[in-house]
Scaffold this motif. Structure first.
Motif, PDB file in Angstrom:
ATOM      1  N   HIS A  39       0.832  -1.205   0.000  1.00 55.29           N
ATOM      2  CA  HIS A  39       0.000   0.000   0.000  1.00 55.29           C
ATOM      3  C   HIS A  39       0.867   1.257   0.000  1.00 55.29           C
ATOM      4  CE1 HIS A  39      -3.407  -2.500   0.607  1.00 55.29           C
ATOM      5  NE2 HIS A  39      -2.980  -2.926   1.770  1.00 55.29           N
ATOM      6  N   HIS A  40       0.433   2.244  -0.731  1.00 53.52           N
ATOM      7  CA  HIS A  40       1.102   3.541  -0.741  1.00 53.52           C
ATOM      8  C   HIS A  40       0.025   4.623  -0.788  1.00 53.52           C
ATOM      9  CE1 HIS A  40       0.197   3.438  -5.029  1.00 53.52           C
ATOM     10  NE2 HIS A  40       0.767   2.250  -5.068  1.00 53.52           N
ATOM     11  N   LYS A  41       0.435   5.865  -0.807  1.00 52.15           N
ATOM     12  CA  LYS A  41      -0.567   6.922  -0.674  1.00 52.15           C
ATOM     13  C   LYS A  41      -1.495   7.040  -1.873  1.00 52.15           C
ATOM     14  CE  LYS A  41       2.318  10.846  -2.009  1.00 52.15           C
ATOM     15  NZ  LYS A  41       2.825  12.119  -1.574  1.00 52.15           N
ATOM     16  N   TYR A  42      -1.150   6.402  -2.999  1.00 56.18           N
ATOM     17  CA  TYR A  42      -2.029   6.424  -4.171  1.00 56.18           C
ATOM     18  C   TYR A  42      -2.772   5.105  -4.342  1.00 56.18           C
ATOM     19  CZ  TYR A  42       0.758  10.520  -5.096  1.00 56.18           C
ATOM     20  OH  TYR A  42       1.380  11.715  -4.981  1.00 56.18           O
ATOM     21  N   TYR A  43      -2.920   4.376  -3.264  1.00 53.32           N
ATOM     22  CA  TYR A  43      -3.566   3.062  -3.258  1.00 53.32           C
ATOM     23  C   TYR A  43      -4.993   3.140  -3.809  1.00 53.32           C
ATOM     24  CZ  TYR A  43      -5.790  -1.060  -1.261  1.00 53.32           C
ATOM     25  OH  TYR A  43      -6.498  -2.209  -1.086  1.00 53.32           O
ATOM     26  N   ASP A  44      -5.319   2.229  -4.700  1.00 55.39           N
ATOM     27  CA  ASP A  44      -6.646   2.199  -5.315  1.00 55.39           C
ATOM     28  C   ASP A  44      -7.365   0.928  -4.880  1.00 55.39           C
ATOM     29  OD1 ASP A  44      -8.897   2.139  -6.906  1.00 55.39           O
ATOM     30  OD2 ASP A  44      -7.836   2.411  -8.799  1.00 55.39           O
ATOM     31  N   SER A  45      -8.409   1.058  -4.087  1.00 54.52           N
ATOM     32  CA  SER A  45      -9.115  -0.117  -3.560  1.00 54.52           C
ATOM     33  C   SER A  45      -9.801  -0.918  -4.664  1.00 54.52           C
ATOM     34  CB  SER A  45     -10.128   0.301  -2.495  1.00 54.52           C
ATOM     35  OG  SER A  45     -11.122   1.116  -3.066  1.00 54.52           O
ATOM     36  N   ARG A  46     -10.112  -0.281  -5.797  1.00 57.37           N
ATOM     37  CA  ARG A  46     -10.738  -1.033  -6.908  1.00 57.37           C
ATOM     38  C   ARG A  46      -9.760  -2.052  -7.484  1.00 57.37           C
ATOM     39  NH1 ARG A  46     -12.372   4.169 -10.150  1.00 57.37           N
ATOM     40  NH2 ARG A  46     -10.263   4.459  -9.450  1.00 57.37           N
ATOM     41  N   ALA A  47      -8.500  -1.676  -7.590  1.00 55.60           N
ATOM     42  CA  ALA A  47      -7.477  -2.607  -8.082  1.00 55.60           C
ATOM     43  C   ALA A  47      -7.316  -3.776  -7.105  1.00 55.60           C
ATOM     44  CB  ALA A  47      -6.152  -1.886  -8.279  1.00 55.60           C
ATOM     45  N   ASP A  48      -7.380  -3.470  -5.822  1.00 55.57           N
ATOM     46  CA  ASP A  48      -7.284  -4.494  -4.778  1.00 55.57           C
ATOM     47  C   ASP A  48      -8.451  -5.477  -4.895  1.00 55.57           C
ATOM     48  OD1 ASP A  48      -5.825  -5.475  -2.517  1.00 55.57           O
ATOM     49  OD2 ASP A  48      -7.440  -4.737  -1.230  1.00 55.57           O
ATOM     50  N   ALA A  49      -9.655  -4.965  -5.076  1.00 62.42           N
ATOM     51  CA  ALA A  49     -10.848  -5.814  -5.204  1.00 62.42           C
ATOM     52  C   ALA A  49     -10.735  -6.705  -6.442  1.00 62.42           C
ATOM     53  CB  ALA A  49     -12.107  -4.960  -5.274  1.00 62.42           C
ATOM     54  N   GLU A  50     -10.198  -6.183  -7.517  1.00 64.27           N
ATOM     55  CA  GLU A  50     -10.027  -6.953  -8.752  1.00 64.27           C
ATOM     56  C   GLU A  50      -8.998  -8.069  -8.545  1.00 64.27           C
ATOM     57  OE1 GLU A  50     -10.997  -8.245 -12.403  1.00 64.27           O
ATOM     58  OE2 GLU A  50     -12.012  -6.644 -11.320  1.00 64.27           O
ATOM     59  N   LEU A  51      -7.922  -7.770  -7.834  1.00 68.53           N
ATOM     60  CA  LEU A  51      -6.896  -8.766  -7.529  1.00 68.53           C
ATOM     61  C   LEU A  51      -7.488  -9.897  -6.691  1.00 68.53           C
ATOM     62  CD1 LEU A  51      -3.907  -9.629  -7.620  1.00 68.53           C
ATOM     63  CD2 LEU A  51      -3.547  -8.213  -5.590  1.00 68.53           C
ATOM     64  N   ILE A  52      -8.258  -9.549  -5.668  1.00 69.68           N
ATOM     65  CA  ILE A  52      -8.907 -10.554  -4.810  1.00 69.68           C
ATOM     66  C   ILE A  52      -9.849 -11.425  -5.648  1.00 69.68           C
ATOM     67  CG2 ILE A  52     -10.593 -10.859  -2.933  1.00 69.68           C
ATOM     68  CD1 ILE A  52      -7.872 -10.181  -1.820  1.00 69.68           C
ATOM     69  N   LYS A  53     -10.600 -10.811  -6.529  1.00 78.13           N
ATOM     70  CA  LYS A  53     -11.545 -11.539  -7.390  1.00 78.13           C
ATOM     71  C   LYS A  53     -10.812 -12.561  -8.265  1.00 78.13           C
ATOM     72  CE  LYS A  53     -15.037 -10.393 -10.833  1.00 78.13           C
ATOM     73  NZ  LYS A  53     -15.697  -9.285 -11.523  1.00 78.13           N
ATOM     74  N   LYS A  54      -9.689 -12.152  -8.852  1.00 79.91           N
ATOM     75  CA  LYS A  54      -8.893 -13.061  -9.694  1.00 79.91           C
ATOM     76  C   LYS A  54      -8.304 -14.212  -8.870  1.00 79.91           C
ATOM     77  CE  LYS A  54      -7.611  -9.798 -13.302  1.00 79.91           C
ATOM     78  NZ  LYS A  54      -6.552  -8.955 -13.875  1.00 79.91           N
ATOM     79  N   GLN A  55      -7.798 -13.885  -7.675  1.00 78.76           N
ATOM     80  CA  GLN A  55      -7.238 -14.914  -6.795  1.00 78.76           C
ATOM     81  C   GLN A  55      -8.316 -15.916  -6.386  1.00 78.76           C
ATOM     82  OE1 GLN A  55      -5.629 -12.694  -3.504  1.00 78.76           O
ATOM     83  NE2 GLN A  55      -3.676 -12.318  -4.521  1.00 78.76           N
ATOM     84  N   ASN A  56      -9.503 -15.416  -6.082  1.00 78.98           N
ATOM     85  CA  ASN A  56     -10.620 -16.263  -5.661  1.00 78.98           C
ATOM     86  C   ASN A  56     -10.987 -17.249  -6.776  1.00 78.98           C
ATOM     87  OD1 ASN A  56     -12.595 -17.119  -3.835  1.00 78.98           O
ATOM     88  ND2 ASN A  56     -14.106 -15.716  -4.669  1.00 78.98           N
ATOM     89  N   LYS A  57     -11.082 -16.752  -7.996  1.00 83.43           N
ATOM     90  CA  LYS A  57     -11.434 -17.597  -9.142  1.00 83.43           C
ATOM     91  C   LYS A  57     -10.377 -18.686  -9.364  1.00 83.43           C
ATOM     92  CE  LYS A  57     -12.864 -17.261 -13.960  1.00 83.43           C
ATOM     93  NZ  LYS A  57     -13.072 -16.385 -15.113  1.00 83.43           N
ATOM     94  N   ALA A  58      -9.120 -18.312  -9.331  1.00 87.87           N
ATOM     95  CA  ALA A  58      -8.033 -19.282  -9.516  1.00 87.87           C
ATOM     96  C   ALA A  58      -8.030 -20.320  -8.389  1.00 87.87           C
ATOM     97  CB  ALA A  58      -6.688 -18.561  -9.570  1.00 87.87           C
ATOM     98  N   SER A  59      -8.270 -19.855  -7.164  1.00 81.83           N
ATOM     99  CA  SER A  59      -8.279 -20.757  -6.006  1.00 81.83           C
ATOM    100  C   SER A  59      -9.377 -21.802  -6.135  1.00 81.83           C
ATOM    101  CB  SER A  59      -8.485 -19.968  -4.713  1.00 81.83           C
ATOM    102  OG  SER A  59      -7.425 -19.078  -4.508  1.00 81.83           O
ATOM    103  N   LYS A  60     -10.569 -21.374  -6.532  1.00 84.51           N
ATOM    104  CA  LYS A  60     -11.699 -22.304  -6.658  1.00 84.51           C
ATOM    105  C   LYS A  60     -11.401 -23.398  -7.673  1.00 84.51           C
ATOM    106  CE  LYS A  60     -15.377 -19.349  -4.991  1.00 84.51           C
ATOM    107  NZ  LYS A  60     -16.564 -18.572  -5.283  1.00 84.51           N
ATOM    108  N   LYS A  61     -10.734 -23.058  -8.759  1.00 88.74           N
ATOM    109  CA  LYS A  61     -10.381 -24.040  -9.791  1.00 88.74           C
ATOM    110  C   LYS A  61      -9.440 -25.112  -9.212  1.00 88.74           C
ATOM    111  CE  LYS A  61      -7.521 -23.702 -13.457  1.00 88.74           C
ATOM    112  NZ  LYS A  61      -6.831 -23.050 -14.541  1.00 88.74           N
ATOM    113  N   TYR A  62      -8.418 -24.672  -8.495  1.00 89.08           N
ATOM    114  CA  TYR A  62      -7.477 -25.621  -7.878  1.00 89.08           C
ATOM    115  C   TYR A  62      -8.164 -26.477  -6.817  1.00 89.08           C
ATOM    116  CZ  TYR A  62      -3.034 -24.117  -9.884  1.00 89.08           C
ATOM    117  OH  TYR A  62      -1.989 -23.880 -10.724  1.00 89.08           O
ATOM    118  N   ILE A  63      -9.003 -25.844  -6.008  1.00 88.12           N
ATOM    119  CA  ILE A  63      -9.665 -26.557  -4.917  1.00 88.12           C
ATOM    120  C   ILE A  63     -10.596 -27.646  -5.448  1.00 88.12           C
ATOM    121  CG2 ILE A  63     -11.308 -26.272  -3.013  1.00 88.12           C
ATOM    122  CD1 ILE A  63      -9.798 -23.559  -2.477  1.00 88.12           C
ATOM    123  N   GLU A  64     -11.230 -27.394  -6.592  1.00 89.41           N
ATOM    124  CA  GLU A  64     -12.066 -28.428  -7.218  1.00 89.41           C
ATOM    125  C   GLU A  64     -11.237 -29.686  -7.509  1.00 89.41           C
ATOM    126  OE1 GLU A  64     -13.979 -26.797 -10.682  1.00 89.41           O
ATOM    127  OE2 GLU A  64     -15.183 -25.402  -9.482  1.00 89.41           O
TER     128      GLU A  64
END
Length: 146
Positions: free
Chosen positions: A48-73
């Motif tokens: 995190h830095h002073k120009y942190y964008d929470s939308r980018a963070d939410a998108e990263l979490i969404k991508k990680q979640n999708k990849a995780s579900k595929k592996y977990i299956e």
């Protein structure tokens, strides 16, 4: 009769080490009639830095979640083939070590089986070691698979 290792926790980060740890946990679960729970901790942008964008963070979490579900299956399929009961959990985490320790304690896991990336020297000092942190902070046995 006392059953050892009824509830095994496998922290899973999609790495080859955590897949290997899952397979070791599966062998233990078959031997002891245990249940396995996987825990995947999703982290947003930890730099995190002073120009942190929470939308980018939410998108990263969404991508990680999708990849995780595929592996977990795939892990769930492996567990079914071996007649082992398995649950999976994916959480958003600010401190992976603390979240694993709290999760294990709150759900009464009696063994944690986790992979280690085997980092040494500067990498270990800079990044820390999740496996080392969990093994030091938890009360239950931890099997670290390399």
């Amino acid at each position: 009769m006392l059953k050892l290792f009824q509830n095994i926790l496998v922290p899973f980060d999609l790495s080859s080490q955590s897949t290997r740890a899952f397979k070791v946990a599966l062998d233990i679960a078959k031997k002891y009639g245990s249940k396995i729970t996987t825990l995947t901790c999703l982290e947003g942008d930890s730099w995190h830095h002073k120009y942190y964008d929470s939308r980018a963070d939410a998108e990263l979490i969404k991508k990680q979640n999708k990849a995780s579900k595929k592996y977990i299956e795939q892990l769930e399929s492996l567990a079914r083939k071996n007649s082992v009961s398995m649950k999976s959990n994916i959480i958003k985490s600010k401190s992976v070590v603390n979240d694993i320790v709290i999760f294990a304690k709150s759900r009464k896991h009696d063994l944690i089986v986790m992979g280690s990336h085997g980092r040494t020297g500067f990498d270990k000092m800079l990044l820390g070691s999740v496996a080392n942190g969990v093994s030091q902070k938890t009360k239950c046995p931890v099997l670290i698979v390399k």
